[in-house]
Design an enzyme around this catalytic site. Sequence first.
Site, short mmCIF file in Angstrom:
data_model
loop_
_atom_site.label_atom_id
_atom_site.label_comp_id
_atom_site.label_asym_id
_atom_site.label_seq_id
_atom_site.Cartn_x
_atom_site.Cartn_y
_atom_site.Cartn_z
N SER A 71 36.41 46.28 38.43
CA SER A 71 36.74 45.81 37.09
C SER A 71 35.51 45.81 36.20
O SER A 71 35.54 46.31 35.06
CB SER A 71 37.34 44.40 37.14
OG SER A 71 38.49 44.40 37.94
N CYS A 324 47.68 42.78 40.82
CA CYS A 324 47.36 42.11 39.57
C CYS A 324 48.62 41.77 38.77
O CYS A 324 48.61 40.84 37.98
CB CYS A 324 46.46 43.00 38.72
SG CYS A 324 45.28 43.89 39.73
C1 LIG Z 1 41.20 47.50 42.78
C2 LIG Z 1 41.06 48.36 41.59
C3 LIG Z 1 40.24 48.00 40.51
C4 LIG Z 1 39.54 46.67 40.46
O1 LIG Z 1 38.48 46.58 41.38
P1 LIG Z 1 37.88 45.14 41.75
O2 LIG Z 1 36.70 45.45 42.59
O3 LIG Z 1 38.94 44.43 42.49
O4 LIG Z 1 37.51 44.49 40.47
C5 LIG Z 1 40.11 48.87 39.45
N1 LIG Z 1 40.76 50.05 39.45
C6 LIG Z 1 41.55 50.44 40.45
C7 LIG Z 1 42.21 51.77 40.41
C8 LIG Z 1 41.73 49.61 41.55
O5 LIG Z 1 42.53 49.99 42.55
#
Ligand SMILES: *Cc1c(COP(=O)(O)O)cnc(C)c1O
Length: 396
Positions: A71, A324
């Site tokens: 993120s 999410c």
């Molecule tokens: C899990 C995910 C994120 C977020 O990553 P985090 O490390 O959990 O913040 C962003 N983009 C995609 C495609 C994801 O699968």
Amino acid sequence: MNIYADNAATTKMSRTAIDTMLPYLDRIYGNPSSLHSFGQRAAEALLSARHSVAEALECSAKEITFTSGGSESDNQAILSAAAVGARNNKKHIISSAIEHHAVLHTLDKLKKQGFEVTLLDAHKNGIVRPGELEAAIRPDTALVTVMYANNEIGTVQPISELGKICREKGVIFHTDAVQAVGHLKINVAEENIDMLSLSAHKFHGPKGIGVLYAKKGIPLTSLIEGGAQESGKRAGTENLPAIMGMAAALKEAVSKIDENTSRLTALRDRLISGILEIPHTVLNGDPLNRLPGNVNVCFEGIEGESLLLLLDSKGICASSGSACTSGSLDPSHVLLAIGRPHEIAHGSLRLSLSEENTEEEIDYIISAVKETVTYLRNMSPIWKDLQEDKKSYVIQ
Ligand SMILES: *Cc1c(COP(=O)(O)O)cnc(C)c1O
């Protein structure tokens, strides 16, 4: 049976990653910015991890910035390119309709600051078309951000073609490769990628740690002000244990890509064909251009949440979409974007496998899903109407 089939949400840490981290939680606790021997030991480890991650992506260590995860990397990539754009009076950004919320919500924020956003259609198969990107690029386009592989439906985008178009037009190209890194072969230079986000917990590394790759010459704006860590691009004492665990997990995942891809693809296709034996069921996303471990289907006449709970009671951990959005009643924006109507998008199931899953588990999942779907349909008034021709099926 206790089966974990939600690896797109997060993965189990590998033994190698845990063992690599332990000394950094215990004996090697120095701050890499300290000048004494404890600090220097930590600084050397940090540098070795940076080189190891750079090697996995086939880039230079200077192009690696450690962040708190996918993120943050997505936010920083987009906001940095937007800052460059704003300085040059370029306030147009191109993305896709099926991005992760870390991208979409950052774009929403930029819209409020006067940016214009074009979202490329992902079509019925969940894949954007390079020709449509080319046509969407304008003289004021500051950034193109298209994910490498989708977290819900697993579709893999034609990244090197998209990158080539951006390179030719002189537009910065970012890809959220969180679902792809460690699972697909990636070479940032060959694929013309200017910026890339990754997250360790999606490839058997620790949570709360990730990377933003930014090609030499692309200036990053810091999201966090403070010390001069990460060459001034991200303040705050480095999370060295997690960084070491991530580097080890990435090296291990990359070394096993071929082996894991063939194993997982076989398990995935066995699961897909078993589940598609259920009538009025459809696969979401492209059958071929998809992540080796991703299965995502919609069932007619089913509520996804009830299916999940019943599968959980049978020892199967799955998801209805992205972690999410679960908890909210809105159907997945990805399923809506590929043209699934609301009532069908609510009846979705995502099973995301890892190399630890076995054929025996796949067969158990298939029979449990068949049994549960039948059970839920028998209780469903909508299913009754469909059977009695009072309503027509959306999924033939
Ligand atoms: C899990 C995910 C994120 C977020 O990553 P985090 O490390 O959990 O913040 C962003 N983009 C995609 C495609 C994801 O699968």
